[in-house]
Design an enzyme around this catalytic site. Sequence first.
Site, PDB file in Angstrom:
ATOM      1  N   ASP A  80     -25.345  74.786  19.188  1.00  0.00           N
ATOM      2  CA  ASP A  80     -25.146  73.822  20.273  1.00  0.00           C
ATOM      3  C   ASP A  80     -26.205  72.706  20.162  1.00  0.00           C
ATOM      4  O   ASP A  80     -27.352  72.989  19.820  1.00  0.00           O
ATOM      5  CB  ASP A  80     -25.317  74.616  21.584  1.00  0.00           C
ATOM      6  N   HIS A  81     -25.857  71.500  20.474  1.00  0.00           N
ATOM      7  CA  HIS A  81     -26.808  70.365  20.469  1.00  0.00           C
ATOM      8  C   HIS A  81     -27.843  70.415  19.359  1.00  0.00           C
ATOM      9  O   HIS A  81     -28.999  70.785  19.573  1.00  0.00           O
ATOM     10  CB  HIS A  81     -27.535  70.245  21.813  1.00  0.00           C
ATOM     11  N   HIS A 187     -25.813  67.828  32.372  1.00  0.00           N
ATOM     12  CA  HIS A 187     -26.563  69.030  31.984  1.00  0.00           C
ATOM     13  C   HIS A 187     -27.552  69.372  33.080  1.00  0.00           C
ATOM     14  O   HIS A 187     -28.269  68.494  33.562  1.00  0.00           O
ATOM     15  CB  HIS A 187     -27.363  68.774  30.695  1.00  0.00           C
ATOM     16  N   GLY A 188     -27.596  70.642  33.458  1.00  0.00           N
ATOM     17  CA  GLY A 188     -28.538  71.067  34.487  1.00  0.00           C
ATOM     18  C   GLY A 188     -27.862  71.135  35.849  1.00  0.00           C
ATOM     19  O   GLY A 188     -26.683  70.799  35.991  1.00  0.00           O
ATOM     20  N   HIS A 216     -19.276  70.182  28.658  1.00  0.00           N
ATOM     21  CA  HIS A 216     -20.683  70.566  28.677  1.00  0.00           C
ATOM     22  C   HIS A 216     -21.207  70.417  30.100  1.00  0.00           C
ATOM     23  O   HIS A 216     -20.577  69.778  30.937  1.00  0.00           O
ATOM     24  CB  HIS A 216     -21.493  69.652  27.742  1.00  0.00           C
ATOM     25  N   GLY A 217     -22.395  70.999  30.330  1.00  0.00           N
ATOM     26  CA  GLY A 217     -23.020  70.819  31.641  1.00  0.00           C
ATOM     27  C   GLY A 217     -22.247  71.521  32.741  1.00  0.00           C
ATOM     28  O   GLY A 217     -22.116  71.001  33.849  1.00  0.00           O
ATOM     29  N   GLY A 218     -21.741  72.712  32.444  1.00  0.00           N
ATOM     30  CA  GLY A 218     -20.887  73.404  33.421  1.00  0.00           C
ATOM     31  C   GLY A 218     -21.628  73.917  34.650  1.00  0.00           C
ATOM     32  O   GLY A 218     -21.045  73.985  35.737  1.00  0.00           O
ATOM     33  N   ASN A 240     -25.295  77.005  30.752  1.00  0.00           N
ATOM     34  CA  ASN A 240     -26.634  77.415  30.327  1.00  0.00           C
ATOM     35  C   ASN A 240     -27.588  77.584  31.514  1.00  0.00           C
ATOM     36  O   ASN A 240     -28.149  78.655  31.719  1.00  0.00           O
ATOM     37  CB  ASN A 240     -27.199  76.397  29.323  1.00  0.00           C
TER      38      ASN A 240
HETATM   39  P1  13P Z   1     -25.609  73.474  31.855  1.00  0.00           P
HETATM   40  O1  13P Z   1     -27.038  73.873  31.621  1.00  0.00           O
HETATM   41  O2  13P Z   1     -25.472  72.375  32.846  1.00  0.00           O
HETATM   42  O3  13P Z   1     -24.744  74.630  32.145  1.00  0.00           O
HETATM   43  O4  13P Z   1     -25.093  72.832  30.474  1.00  0.00           O
HETATM   44  C1  13P Z   1     -25.001  73.677  29.372  1.00  0.00           C
HETATM   45  C2  13P Z   1     -24.497  72.983  28.189  1.00  0.00           C
HETATM   46  O5  13P Z   1     -23.699  72.074  28.255  1.00  0.00           O
HETATM   47  C3  13P Z   1     -24.974  73.471  26.886  1.00  0.00           C
HETATM   48  O6  13P Z   1     -24.398  72.792  25.841  1.00  0.00           O
END
Ligand code: 13P
Length: 290
Positions: A80-81, A187-188, A216-218, A240
């Site tokens: 990832d990233h 994200h976050g 992403h950024g769920g 995440n």
């Molecule tokens: P979050 O930390 O917002 O869930 O984002 C996770 C993410 O997109 C990892 O690639």
Amino acid sequence: MKTYKEYVLEADEKGIAIGHFNISNLEQLHAIYNAAKKLNVPIIIGLAEGEAKFVGLTEAVALIRALRARDNYPIFLNADHHYSFEAAKAAIDAGFDSVVIDLVKLPLEENIKITKQCVEYAREVAKKENREILVEAELGFIGVGSNILEKIPDGVSEATMTTPEDAKRFVDSTGVDLLAPSIGNVHGMVKSGNPRLHPERVKAIREATGIPLVLHGGSGSMDEDFIGCIKAGIDIIHINTEIRVAFTSALRKSLANLPEEITPYKYLPPAVEAVQAVVEARLKLFSGMK
Ligand code: 13P
């Protein structure tokens, strides 16, 4: 067993999404895998560049491949990233099943050039090693870092969401398998609440590009927003921050409750259970089980 890509396409057809969860250690892997097996759904384990450095590329590949082989279970490993061609190449060489090449900070033309280089490299290795390697790119800024945020990061707004035109041009010029667009996601987790997601933008990007999309950024998004985005064309969802919060708060509590305990396998189980509960709830939602 179907391939990673076949599972993604199956999710697309069924109108559900596969969960992608990030890990920094073995306890989180156990928790996520337990949840997936309990619900009998495919699962993607993600390690972004910092997480991958901490765990080790070789170690991560060995763990996931061993579980997949032992249980004949659809568990896949995503780099990832990764922020440069060199970093993405190292993950591909180590044996990751997919890679997210994240060059959103570069000018679009340079992003396209290096992403294309990454796709070509992945295709070459896939052919040589007779395995599938998917390449994903992020287009449009959605902030950095899976943390608790005081406010929505500067540069994330409805006005800066990915356009269907840019997405189509990017996909046509690079040949990526998966695209992670900016559609209101961040994200976050924002303390005052995350911004709303925009399923109508997902639908337009899906129609323009014709490839599976990744959210992403769920962490911190509303259930109804997730459902809307899945119906509109999101096939994989990344979580995440929620994992980090569950793990760290349960661990802090466990250590406080057991101040004399020094045996990790005695104070870590509550953290594993906390992460498993979060993942189970998310997987049920993404798979249409609730
Ligand atoms: P979050 O930390 O917002 O869930 O984002 C996770 C993410 O997109 C990892 O690639």
